[in-house]
Design a protein around this motif. Structure first.
Motif, PDB file in Angstrom:
ATOM      1  N   UNK A 127       0.811  -1.222   0.000  1.00 20.28           N
ATOM      2  CA  UNK A 127       0.000   0.000   0.000  1.00 20.28           C
ATOM      3  C   UNK A 127       0.845   1.273   0.000  1.00 20.28           C
ATOM      4  N   UNK A 128       2.005   1.219   0.651  1.00 17.55           N
ATOM      5  CA  UNK A 128       2.886   2.389   0.748  1.00 17.55           C
ATOM      6  C   UNK A 128       3.850   2.491  -0.428  1.00 17.55           C
ATOM      7  N   UNK A 129       3.714   1.578  -1.377  1.00 13.75           N
ATOM      8  CA  UNK A 129       4.625   1.586  -2.513  1.00 13.75           C
ATOM      9  C   UNK A 129       5.973   0.981  -2.204  1.00 13.75           C
ATOM     10  N   UNK A 130       6.099   0.309  -1.063  1.00 14.43           N
ATOM     11  CA  UNK A 130       7.369  -0.303  -0.668  1.00 14.43           C
ATOM     12  C   UNK A 130       7.552  -1.659  -1.337  1.00 14.43           C
ATOM     13  N   UNK A 152      17.899  -9.377  -7.165  1.00 19.60           N
ATOM     14  CA  UNK A 152      17.187  -8.388  -8.000  1.00 19.60           C
ATOM     15  C   UNK A 152      17.815  -7.012  -7.817  1.00 19.60           C
ATOM     16  N   UNK A 153      18.977  -6.749  -8.400  1.00 16.65           N
ATOM     17  CA  UNK A 153      19.664  -5.469  -8.213  1.00 16.65           C
ATOM     18  C   UNK A 153      18.869  -4.267  -8.719  1.00 16.65           C
ATOM     19  N   UNK A 154      17.925  -4.511  -9.610  1.00 13.71           N
ATOM     20  CA  UNK A 154      17.141  -3.383 -10.147  1.00 13.71           C
ATOM     21  C   UNK A 154      16.246  -2.743  -9.081  1.00 13.71           C
ATOM     22  N   UNK A 155      15.997  -3.453  -7.953  1.00 15.61           N
ATOM     23  CA  UNK A 155      15.174  -2.892  -6.892  1.00 15.61           C
ATOM     24  C   UNK A 155      15.828  -1.676  -6.240  1.00 15.61           C
ATOM     25  N   UNK A 160       9.649   4.458  -3.252  1.00 12.25           N
ATOM     26  CA  UNK A 160       8.298   4.066  -2.829  1.00 12.25           C
ATOM     27  C   UNK A 160       7.298   5.188  -3.076  1.00 12.25           C
ATOM     28  N   UNK A 161       6.117   5.068  -2.504  1.00 12.26           N
ATOM     29  CA  UNK A 161       5.077   6.048  -2.738  1.00 12.26           C
ATOM     30  C   UNK A 161       5.422   7.437  -2.236  1.00 12.26           C
ATOM     31  N   UNK A 162       6.320   7.533  -1.266  1.00 19.56           N
ATOM     32  CA  UNK A 162       6.739   8.830  -0.730  1.00 19.56           C
ATOM     33  C   UNK A 162       7.964   9.371  -1.434  1.00 19.56           C
ATOM     34  N   UNK A 163       8.399   8.662  -2.480  1.00 14.65           N
ATOM     35  CA  UNK A 163       9.579   9.098  -3.219  1.00 14.65           C
ATOM     36  C   UNK A 163      10.887   8.807  -2.519  1.00 14.65           C
TER      37      UNK A 163
END
Length: 573
Positions: A127-130, A152-155, A160-163
């Motif tokens: 929900x928080x974009x995390x 997954x190095x691209x992570x 997240x949702x708060x930038x």
């Protein structure tokens, strides 16, 4: 709600404790235990908790790898299941920091689902974009972060949702291990809230974190947040010299950067009174001393306004900074103007004692520093400033004497009148006690009418102190009641200031006389005498400290004020 099958308590407890065999028996209907909230039928892998978490969420959050494997083999769809917060089992494992569980979930997902779905599981957001990496970094789970960036190095490039990036969260958690793992990814993001970057946060964590980030990406030192503050602004306000030096080594020109209010890193250090940081910044970039903020104020103005006397003292002692001592801001105020206006007595003393500050400079409204004392609302600050400025030859603005208006500080005037009466009562009481003590001396009198302790050194000290207490208390009473009521208004303040000095001296003498009396009448070897001596010296130090704090100016300054007032004219009202 009718389609939701809530998890029975026995299954929940078995999964929470990692009892794989028991969970399997309950799922296959071979368990002899009752079925909790749905008796009469076997449990299923689709049951959820109140938060819609599945068995795999529970197993992953607790790090039970055996149970994770068993559940995934039975139902591969559990890997992408999301609870009410949109957390997947991978989120649960990352939040708890179970690196082996994180690896197990990703490995099982890779072997049972297609590549697109795998990317969705690994890079899934709640929900928080995390992502799972955000959660592992936020909680400082370095090992879990290492596993995730390896798989997954691209992570590392996601926000997240708060930038906010995983790197920023890792810095905030204080985990050097997590930060090292993330910066190992070349495309990692350093974004934080309010346009900050990870270095803004790192300067408040420690030098190791700062060195790590600057070694990875030196350009972070020149990034600014929404207030146009650079990481050096943050470091200077915090005062850690090792971090300041590290940033200046990588980006020396960052010392000249100004925020939205025009404040430099030197201003920030001065405002917080970080003297060593001020010295370090001036050593690396001496030219920053000339930087003015949006109000035209130098770092000395900032330090004076905030009462940072240690910074002001350094400026007055540095010949290279002499040129800014009398500089005026856009309103024409010097550092002395601002210090007087703020009632910062220590700063005023530092500036005046340097002998380099001009006390006659007028601001754009035609006011000298002396004129601004009338805005002071604190009584003792006002008196000390008057004494100090007068001693150093401060002047009022030129004006006709008959046009001088009554001073605006009427509250302080009323306070002085009421306080004078109360102080007179105290001084009268001290005089009465001192007078009585002269006829009730320690050790009493002998048959011949002379004191039994006559010739005793402590007794002689008592007599001297009692005499001083008596005399000074009487003088204070006369100044407060007689001279204060019969004098002109401009003389009232002089008498009031002098009377306070005499009253303090009388109290000081009476206190010391009390302890000399105890010491003179007690047994030199007794514990009571030893304790009284200890208290005596302690009280002596305490009274000296209180005297220094409460005195409205030095005794020398008061004498010069009284003598000057007797032959000159001071604007007392």
């Amino acid at each position: 709600m009718s389609d939701v099958m809530f998890m029975c308590s026995e299954l929940y407890i078995a999964a929470l404790k990692g009892r794989t065999e028991e969970v399997v028996r309950m799922l296959t209907g071979r368990s002899s235990q009752p079925r909790g909230i749905h008796p009469g039928r076997c449990c299923t892998a689709g049951e959820v908790t109140a938060e819609r978490s599945t068995l795999l969420h529970i197993a992953a959050g607790e790090g039970h790898c055996g149970l994770i494997t068993e559940l995934c083999l039975r139902d591969g769809t559990l890997l992408s299941s999301a609870n009410s917060s949109l957390d997947t089992p991978l989120h649960s494992a990352a939040r708890s920091g179970h690196a082996d569980a994180v690896e197990a979930v990703v490995r099982l997902a890779g072997s049972s689902v297609e590549e697109d779905r795998l990317r969705g599981i690994v890079g899934g957001r709640n929900d928080d974009g995390d992502t799972a990496l955000h959660l592992a970094a936020r909680h400082g789970h370095g090992e879990a972060v290492e596993v995730l960036v390896k798989l997954a190095p691209e992570l590392a490039a996601d926000v997240n949702g708060a930038g906010v990036s995983p790197l920023y969260l890792g810095v905030m958690s204080g985990s050097v291990r997590a930060v090292k793992a993330i910066v190992g990814c070349g495309n990692a993001s350093a974004a934080g809230p309010m346009s900050q970057n990870a270095l803004h946060a790192a300067v408040l964590q420690g030098s190791e974190m700062v060195s790590l980030l600057l070694g990875w990406r030196p350009a972070l030192a020149t990034d600014v947040d929404t207030n146009q503050s650079s990481p050096l602004h943050f470091a200077s306000s915090d005062g850690d010299c090792s971090i300041i030096e590290e940033i200046l080594t990588h980006a020396p020109h960052s010392a000249y950067m100004q925020d939205r209010d025009g404040l430099s890193a030197l201003h920030a250090a001065a405002l917080m009174g970080n003297g060593p940081a001020v010295k370090l910044l001036l050593k690396f970039c001496p030219g920053t001393a000339d930087i003015r903020d949006n109000h035209g104020r130098s770092f000395l103005h900032a330090a004076s306004l905030r009462g940072q006397s240690s910074v002001v003292s350094h400026v007055t002692k540095n010949p290279m900074l002499e040129n800014i001592l009398n500089k005026q801001d856009r309103e024409g105020n010097t550092a002395l103007h601002l210090a007087v206006q703020a009632g910062e007595y220590n700063v005023v003393s530092k500036l005046l004692s340097s002998g380099k500050v001009q006390v006659h400079i007028m601001n754009n409204e035609g006011h000298t520093p002396y004129d601004l004392i009338e805005n002071t609302t604190a009584f003792f600050s006002m008196v000390r400033l008057v004494v100090n400025l007068y001693v150093y030859g401060a002047q009022f603005r030129p004006q006709r004497q008959d046009h001088i208006k009554e001073w605006a500080g009427q509250d302080i005037v009323k306070w002085r009148v009421g306080t004078s009466k109360n102080l007179a009562i105290v001084s009268t009481l001290v005089a009465t006690v001192a007078f009585s003590a002269a006829f009730n001396v320690p050790g009493s009198y002998g048959p011949d009418g002379k004191a039994n302790l006559n010739g005793n050194r402590m007794y002689k000290a008592f007599l001297v102190l009692d005499t001083v207490a008596m005399t000074t208390a009487v003088v204070a009473t006369i100044l407060l009641l007689v001279y204060g009521r019969a004098s002109r208004p401009r003389r009232l303040w002089i008498g009031f200031i002098v009377s306070i000095h005499f009253l303090w001296l009388s109290l000081f003498s009476m206190m010391l006389g009390f302890f000399t009396a105890i010491a003179g009448t007690g047994d030199k070897k007794s514990t009571l005498t030893a304790m009284s001596k200890l208290i005596y010296h302690g009280m002596y130090i305490l009274i000296m400290l209180l005297t220094g704090l409460a005195m409205p100016g030095s005794l020398t300054g008061v004498l010069r004020l009284v003598l000057g007032a007797s032959i000159g004219s001071i604007h007392w009202c």
